[in-house]
Design a protein around this motif. Structure first.
Motif, PDB file in Angstrom:
ATOM      1  N   LEU A  74       0.832  -1.207   0.000  1.00  0.00           N
ATOM      2  CA  LEU A  74       0.000   0.000   0.000  1.00  0.00           C
ATOM      3  C   LEU A  74       0.863   1.252   0.000  1.00  0.00           C
ATOM      4  CD1 LEU A  74      -2.849  -1.016   2.487  1.00  0.00           C
ATOM      5  CD2 LEU A  74      -2.973  -0.857  -0.007  1.00  0.00           C
ATOM      6  N   ASP A  75       1.951   1.231   0.760  1.00  0.00           N
ATOM      7  CA  ASP A  75       2.855   2.374   0.795  1.00  0.00           C
ATOM      8  C   ASP A  75       3.403   2.680  -0.593  1.00  0.00           C
ATOM      9  OD1 ASP A  75       4.465   4.081   2.944  1.00  0.00           O
ATOM     10  OD2 ASP A  75       5.892   3.457   1.398  1.00  0.00           O
ATOM     11  N   HIS A  76       3.681   1.639  -1.372  1.00  0.00           N
ATOM     12  CA  HIS A  76       4.237   1.819  -2.708  1.00  0.00           C
ATOM     13  C   HIS A  76       3.194   2.268  -3.727  1.00  0.00           C
ATOM     14  CE1 HIS A  76       8.038  -0.849  -1.983  1.00  0.00           C
ATOM     15  NE2 HIS A  76       8.006   0.248  -1.262  1.00  0.00           N
ATOM     16  N   LYS A  77       1.940   2.299  -3.315  1.00  0.00           N
ATOM     17  CA  LYS A  77       0.882   2.847  -4.167  1.00  0.00           C
ATOM     18  C   LYS A  77       0.452   4.244  -3.737  1.00  0.00           C
ATOM     19  CE  LYS A  77      -0.932  -1.834  -4.783  1.00  0.00           C
ATOM     20  NZ  LYS A  77      -1.998  -2.781  -4.372  1.00  0.00           N
ATOM     21  N   PHE A  78       0.438   4.488  -2.414  1.00  0.00           N
ATOM     22  CA  PHE A  78      -0.219   5.687  -1.895  1.00  0.00           C
ATOM     23  C   PHE A  78       0.720   6.751  -1.340  1.00  0.00           C
ATOM     24  CE2 PHE A  78      -3.596   2.544  -1.810  1.00  0.00           C
ATOM     25  CZ  PHE A  78      -4.722   3.275  -2.179  1.00  0.00           C
ATOM     26  N   ASN A  79       1.951   6.431  -1.032  1.00  0.00           N
ATOM     27  CA  ASN A  79       2.834   7.431  -0.431  1.00  0.00           C
ATOM     28  C   ASN A  79       3.079   8.594  -1.399  1.00  0.00           C
ATOM     29  OD1 ASN A  79       4.820   8.443   1.521  1.00  0.00           O
ATOM     30  ND2 ASN A  79       6.298   7.938  -0.087  1.00  0.00           N
ATOM     31  N   VAL A  80       3.100   9.815  -0.867  1.00  0.00           N
ATOM     32  CA  VAL A  80       3.405  10.985  -1.700  1.00  0.00           C
ATOM     33  C   VAL A  80       4.610  11.763  -1.181  1.00  0.00           C
ATOM     34  CG1 VAL A  80       1.041  11.269  -2.548  1.00  0.00           C
ATOM     35  CG2 VAL A  80       1.735  12.437  -0.435  1.00  0.00           C
ATOM     36  N   GLN A  81       5.256  11.259  -0.148  1.00  0.00           N
ATOM     37  CA  GLN A  81       6.409  11.949   0.418  1.00  0.00           C
ATOM     38  C   GLN A  81       7.697  11.320  -0.091  1.00  0.00           C
ATOM     39  OE1 GLN A  81       6.167  12.228   4.702  1.00  0.00           O
ATOM     40  NE2 GLN A  81       3.963  12.577   4.665  1.00  0.00           N
ATOM     41  N   ASP A  82       8.604  12.150  -0.571  1.00  0.00           N
ATOM     42  CA  ASP A  82       9.893  11.654  -1.052  1.00  0.00           C
ATOM     43  C   ASP A  82      10.655  10.998   0.088  1.00  0.00           C
ATOM     44  OD1 ASP A  82       9.485  12.570  -3.625  1.00  0.00           O
ATOM     45  OD2 ASP A  82      10.297  14.556  -3.171  1.00  0.00           O
ATOM     46  N   ARG A  83      11.276   9.856  -0.233  1.00  0.00           N
ATOM     47  CA  ARG A  83      12.027   9.106   0.766  1.00  0.00           C
ATOM     48  C   ARG A  83      13.314   8.590   0.156  1.00  0.00           C
ATOM     49  NH1 ARG A  83       7.487   4.832   2.079  1.00  0.00           N
ATOM     50  NH2 ARG A  83       8.152   4.439  -0.054  1.00  0.00           N
ATOM     51  N   SER A  84      14.118   7.985   1.001  1.00  0.00           N
ATOM     52  CA  SER A  84      15.429   7.526   0.559  1.00  0.00           C
ATOM     53  C   SER A  84      15.369   6.284  -0.325  1.00  0.00           C
ATOM     54  CB  SER A  84      16.320   7.234   1.776  1.00  0.00           C
ATOM     55  OG  SER A  84      15.703   6.251   2.605  1.00  0.00           O
ATOM     56  N   ASP A  85      14.217   5.592  -0.358  1.00  0.00           N
ATOM     57  CA  ASP A  85      14.167   4.357  -1.150  1.00  0.00           C
ATOM     58  C   ASP A  85      13.955   4.614  -2.639  1.00  0.00           C
ATOM     59  OD1 ASP A  85      11.500   5.102  -1.290  1.00  0.00           O
ATOM     60  OD2 ASP A  85      10.771   3.476  -0.023  1.00  0.00           O
ATOM     61  N   ASN A  86      13.683   5.884  -3.011  1.00  0.00           N
ATOM     62  CA  ASN A  86      13.531   6.277  -4.422  1.00  0.00           C
ATOM     63  C   ASN A  86      12.366   5.589  -5.127  1.00  0.00           C
ATOM     64  OD1 ASN A  86      15.809   8.040  -4.413  1.00  0.00           O
ATOM     65  ND2 ASN A  86      17.157   6.256  -4.582  1.00  0.00           N
ATOM     66  N   ILE A  87      11.422   5.056  -4.367  1.00  0.00           N
ATOM     67  CA  ILE A  87      10.222   4.462  -4.963  1.00  0.00           C
ATOM     68  C   ILE A  87       9.322   5.562  -5.506  1.00  0.00           C
ATOM     69  CG2 ILE A  87       8.112   3.151  -4.479  1.00  0.00           C
ATOM     70  CD1 ILE A  87      10.535   1.400  -4.511  1.00  0.00           C
ATOM     71  N   ILE A  88       8.872   5.423  -6.742  1.00  0.00           N
ATOM     72  CA  ILE A  88       7.890   6.335  -7.336  1.00  0.00           C
ATOM     73  C   ILE A  88       6.536   5.636  -7.283  1.00  0.00           C
ATOM     74  CG2 ILE A  88       7.230   7.709  -9.333  1.00  0.00           C
ATOM     75  CD1 ILE A  88       9.862   8.549  -8.032  1.00  0.00           C
ATOM     76  N   THR A  89       5.669   6.101  -6.419  1.00  0.00           N
ATOM     77  CA  THR A  89       4.392   5.422  -6.191  1.00  0.00           C
ATOM     78  C   THR A  89       3.350   5.835  -7.223  1.00  0.00           C
ATOM     79  OG1 THR A  89       3.491   7.158  -4.752  1.00  0.00           O
ATOM     80  CG2 THR A  89       4.918   5.507  -3.719  1.00  0.00           C
ATOM     81  N   ASP A  90       2.216   5.133  -7.196  1.00  0.00           N
ATOM     82  CA  ASP A  90       1.127   5.471  -8.115  1.00  0.00           C
ATOM     83  C   ASP A  90       0.709   6.933  -7.957  1.00  0.00           C
ATOM     84  OD1 ASP A  90       1.243   2.824  -8.785  1.00  0.00           O
ATOM     85  OD2 ASP A  90      -0.900   2.432  -8.535  1.00  0.00           O
ATOM     86  N   LEU A  91       0.530   7.374  -6.710  1.00  0.00           N
ATOM     87  CA  LEU A  91       0.071   8.748  -6.504  1.00  0.00           C
ATOM     88  C   LEU A  91       1.148   9.772  -6.867  1.00  0.00           C
ATOM     89  CD1 LEU A  91      -2.141   8.789  -3.289  1.00  0.00           C
ATOM     90  CD2 LEU A  91      -2.821   8.726  -5.686  1.00  0.00           C
TER      91      LEU A  91
END
Length: 403
Positions: A74-91
């Protein structure tokens, strides 16, 4: 990191009161297993799992890993805050393509977004939705997440660091839930105007709690307390010393309670609520805010009409209902509406909702007034110790009398 963790730990939205027992040497025993989870959604998450008889560590590890995977997905779909893991989420991709092109997202994103937009429609006052998931440009401007005050650092900011009126007006021009375009057949979301941003942080933690509850029930666990970023969801009921089902006892936090208070242990909560198989979510002015060196406090729940933190007399509202996703969205919505309009909205819902309100008082010598909805009259035990902190319990809110 340590001070941030301590602060989050000691400012829990609710205090869960759970005392488990050995009900006689000859009887079976319930065991409590605290599962500390990863910090998905940039918050503290945990599950207290209760099983009749011991559970092997390997089994508990699998439960914890499975729940963590739910949160991570869910975090990888909904997060909108930049973080160190460089994941670009759906939102994030939706926001990055605002005004340019629709973005294909996971169907879960659309499901949650549709519920959020429904509450936006329900919260319209004089043509403006007070609950609006496109408020993120305003929130980014204030940057309360990164400048949040905490007791340990005394990290005041200067008044000159506050947003300017022109900046606020520009950000407000990008806020309008009606400019979110959903195409369910193509599974796309499109923000009509460049610079628009959407944030579902006010609802997704509740959705996550609901998913975890489904997982636990599907795997045979029927007693637990789920805490996702202080969104509380109880699974089943507590049990007494005779192994008879009885409600959980949930303590509701006093706004601005601090471990530095001399009477903290006595006044940490405003009262205890008894619940079974329900969710409790609180929104308030006391958990996330910035503090200026001139003593001004600005909290994180913004008024889409002004671009400033909502300035009404609500210190906190706790919502109690079946689904945590609904409790999550409602807590913010009702806070923004204020108690009078909120009660009108609740009357129009086709499902049961109860509330606990802490209002800033106009009564001389009192700082706060506590109200409950009618369904909690016999189910909420007021902690009279907080009267020393100038809290007064008013009982059931009377909409016609306004008190």
């Amino acid at each position: 990191m340590l001070t941030s963790y301590i602060k989050k730990t000691v400012t829990l939205l609710v205090v869960i009161i759970t005392v488990f027992f050995l009900s006689g040497c000859e009887k079976e025993r319930y065991y409590k297993y605290p599962l500390v989870l990863d910090n998905a959604f940039n918050t503290i998450n945990k599950v207290d799992l209760f099983t009749l008889g011991k559970t092997e560590q390997e089994v508990l590890k699998k439960v914890r890993d499975d729940i963590n995977q739910i949160l991570l997905d869910l975090d990888h779909k909904f997060n909108v805050q930049d973080r160190s893991d460089n994941i670009i989420t759906d939102l994030m991709r939706v926001n990055n393509n605002a005004g340019a092109a629709p973005v294909v997202v996971d169907p879960e994103v659309i499901d949650v977004l549709e519920i959020a937009l429904d509450f936006s429609q329900r919260s319209v006052v004089e043509g403006v939705a007070l609950y609006d998931p496109t408020i993120l440009p305003v929130a980014d401007l204030w940057d309360i997440t990164n400048r949040q005050y905490n007791y340990f650092d005394n990290n005041y900011i200067s008044d000159e660091e506050l947003p300017e009126e022109g900046e606020i007006a520009a950000a407000l021009a990008l806020v309008d839930y009606r400019d979110v375009i959903i195409d369910k057949e193509e599974s796309t979301v499109f923000l009509k105007n460049e610079g628009m941003k959407i944030d579902l942080g006010s609802i997704v933690k509740g959705y996550a709690a609901d998913k975890i509850k489904v997982y636990l029930l599907d795997n045979g666990y029927n007693k637990a307390v789920i805490d996702i970023g202080r969104n509380i969801l109880t699974v089943g009921s507590f049990v007494n010393a005779d192994l008879e089902d009885t409600p959980w006892k949930i303590g509701i936090q006093r706004p601005f309670a601090s471990i530095f208070d001399r009477d903290y242990e006595e006044t940490e909560i405003i009262g205890i609520l008894r619940v079974t198989d329900l969710s409790l979510v609180t929104s308030g002015i006391y958990e996330k805010y910035i503090l200026t060196d001139s003593g001004k406090r600005y909290h994180h729940i913004f008024d889409p009409r002004t671009g400033y933190p909502m300035n009404n007399n609500v210190a906190s509202v706790t919502v109690i209902c079946d689904e945590s996703i609904i409790a999550d969205a409602l807590s913010t919505t009702l806070f923004l509406l204020g108690i009078e309009k909120a009660m009108e909205m609740i009357d129009g819902l086709d499902f049961n909702v109860e509330t606990i309100w802490v209002l800033q008082s106009e009564e001389p010598g009192k700082d706060y007034e506590i109200y409950v909805s009618a369904g909690l009259e016999d189910n909420f035990a007021f902690n009279d110790k907080v009267e020393s902190r100038k809290y007064v319990y008013k009982g059931v809110y009377d909409a016609q009398a306004g008190n």
